[in-house]
Write an enzyme that holds these catalytic residues in place. Structure first.
Site, PDB file in Angstrom:
ATOM      1  N   TYR A 136     -78.920  50.195  20.492  1.00 56.03           N
ATOM      2  CA  TYR A 136     -78.602  48.877  21.036  1.00 56.03           C
ATOM      3  C   TYR A 136     -77.291  48.867  21.807  1.00 56.03           C
ATOM      4  O   TYR A 136     -77.139  48.097  22.761  1.00 56.03           O
ATOM      5  CB  TYR A 136     -78.598  47.828  19.923  1.00 56.03           C
ATOM      6  N   GLN A 189     -87.970  35.594  25.986  1.00 62.25           N
ATOM      7  CA  GLN A 189     -88.129  36.595  24.939  1.00 62.25           C
ATOM      8  C   GLN A 189     -87.177  37.768  25.156  1.00 62.25           C
ATOM      9  O   GLN A 189     -87.105  38.660  24.307  1.00 62.25           O
ATOM     10  CB  GLN A 189     -89.572  37.109  24.924  1.00 62.25           C
ATOM     11  N   HIS A 206     -85.481  35.817  20.885  1.00 65.05           N
ATOM     12  CA  HIS A 206     -85.338  37.088  20.173  1.00 65.05           C
ATOM     13  C   HIS A 206     -83.894  37.559  20.087  1.00 65.05           C
ATOM     14  O   HIS A 206     -83.647  38.726  19.793  1.00 65.05           O
ATOM     15  CB  HIS A 206     -86.209  38.160  20.833  1.00 65.05           C
ATOM     16  N   CYS A 222     -65.659  41.973   5.337  1.00 65.03           N
ATOM     17  CA  CYS A 222     -66.298  41.955   4.016  1.00 65.03           C
ATOM     18  C   CYS A 222     -66.834  43.324   3.624  1.00 65.03           C
ATOM     19  O   CYS A 222     -67.320  43.505   2.501  1.00 65.03           O
ATOM     20  CB  CYS A 222     -67.426  40.925   3.983  1.00 65.03           C
ATOM     21  N   GLY A 250     -93.859  37.528  33.427  1.00 66.71           N
ATOM     22  CA  GLY A 250     -93.447  38.841  32.965  1.00 66.71           C
ATOM     23  C   GLY A 250     -93.629  39.100  31.489  1.00 66.71           C
ATOM     24  O   GLY A 250     -92.923  39.936  30.928  1.00 66.71           O
ATOM     25  N   SER A 281     -96.302  39.997  28.160  1.00 66.25           N
ATOM     26  CA  SER A 281     -97.599  40.586  27.828  1.00 66.25           C
ATOM     27  C   SER A 281     -98.522  39.601  27.141  1.00 66.25           C
ATOM     28  O   SER A 281     -99.724  39.854  27.017  1.00 66.25           O
ATOM     29  CB  SER A 281     -97.395  41.806  26.921  1.00 66.25           C
ATOM     30  N   PRO A 337     -98.167  40.897  37.461  1.00 61.56           N
ATOM     31  CA  PRO A 337     -99.013  41.769  38.284  1.00 61.56           C
ATOM     32  C   PRO A 337    -100.190  42.354  37.506  1.00 61.56           C
ATOM     33  O   PRO A 337    -101.135  42.866  38.111  1.00 61.56           O
ATOM     34  CB  PRO A 337     -98.053  42.875  38.748  1.00 61.56           C
TER      35      PRO A 337
END
Length: 233
Positions: free
Chosen positions: A49, A82, A100, A136, A173, A175, A200
């Protein structure tokens, strides 16, 4: 407006399916984007990430992002995404509701306190990087929704409210297979709203969408707001 990985891919942000970086190609997405993956190897997940964070910082919004931001100047447009990048914001969209999470927000995995400290520099991708440590004693993690976690309440509530009140929902864009976000288009259709798909490729949404435009976001979105009335009639 509901956006997915396709619009960011046009700016050079690879999806999991398309990411050809040699370090990560051999890993299943679940190993890098799940609570189990974090427990098994937080250094690997953090390295993945952190690399994505810097990758996104180096790319720019495309014509699709800019078109969406321009729409907000002329119509009441809610932007639900998303995607975990900040390309909508850098194009000028406000507000943007991230279903997300975001690559640019971090929190403690133990106490959930937001982390605003410095991030390690990363000139080249590294397979494993030690995450920063909270006061912490917990490890700092990206504020991303992983497999096995629920969507954040506030963005999801805003997404449902916007969908329920929308006349038109443009799905670009995506799915259309990742739930619960994929259910927003179904909700819109059930309430009589028009659903316009911009992609597309054919998706599970294509058969039920009011209109499907087989173009990329940067091809279809500039000028689409002005053309929508004629297209939908």
């Amino acid at each position: 407006m509901l956006s997915g990985a396709g619009i960011s891919a046009e700016s050079g942000v690879p999806t999991f399916r398309d990411d050809k970086n040699g370090l990560w190609a051999r890993f299943d997405p679940y190993e890098l984007s799940s609570t189990q993956g974090w427990r098994d190897n937080p250094q690997r997940v953090w390295g993945w990430y952190l690399w994505r964070h810097y990758l996104v910082a180096d790319v720019a919004p495309n014509a699709g992002h800019r078109a969406i931001a321009a729409w907000q100047d002329h119509a009441e447009v809610s932007v639900i995404t998303q995607n975990v990048d900040d390309l909508h914001e850098r194009a000028g969209s406000r507000p943007v509701h991230h279903l997300h999470g975001s690559l640019f927000e971090f929190r403690c995995a133990r106490c959930a306190k937001p982390y605003t400290g410095e991030l390690p520099a990363m000139a080249e991708p590294a397979l494993e990087v030690q995450p920063p440590v909270c006061g912490c004693g917990g490890l700092i993690r990206p504020d991303i929704v992983w497999f096995g976690e629920q969507l954040p309440d506030e963005p999801w509530r805003r997404a449902v409210e916007a969908t329920e009140s929308a006349d038109v929902v443009v799905v670009v864009g995506t799915s259309a297979i990742v739930y619960p976000a994929a259910g927003l288009a179904e909700l819109a259709l059930s309430r009589g709203a028009a659903v316009v798909e911009v992609n597309p490729e054919v998706t599970p949404l294509s058969a039920s969408a009011t209109l499907s435009i087989r173009e990329t976001a940067s091809q279809a979105l500039p000028g689409l707001l002005q053309r929508l009335p004629a297209l939908l009639n």
